[in-house]
Design a protein around this motif. Structure first.
Motif: not given
Length: 103
Positions: A66-74
């Motif tokens: 029950k958590e939000f997350f962020v994915r970054v593609t570089r």
């Protein structure tokens, strides 16, 4: 001296009118139809993992923790904050807390 000031005022009026007309011409050329401004925007893609993609950043929600997350593609690399390890650690700590609370 009065004539010089009058000439300057008249010249500035002429320049002002020409500038305003140029601005109006450029505004007419660059006007955007309100319905068309969103046609070229990239649609938000939502996949099965509850990710929302914006450029090279994905925002998502982990239903288990029950958590939000962020994915970054570089480039070819993909980074996630918080990581899957952090989700597992939080879940195990939560389970351990629940076990000690029940005892």
């Amino acid at each position: 001296m009065q004539l010089n000031r009058l000439e300057m005022i008249e010249q500035s009026q002429v320049e002002y009118v020409s500038k305003v007309s140029k601005i109006q011409e450029s505004e007419e050329k660059t006007k955007v139809d309100p319905d068309e401004q969103y046609k070229n925007a990239q649609p938000k893609a939502i996949n099965k993992e509850n990710d929302i993609i914006l450029d090279n950043v994905k925002f998502g929600y982990n239903e288990d923790s029950k958590e939000f997350f962020v994915r970054v593609t570089r480039g070819d690399n993909e980074y996630q904050f918080p990581t899957e390890d952090m989700f597992r650690l939080k879940q195990s700590l939560s389970e351990a807390y629940q076990n000690t609370k029940q005892s």
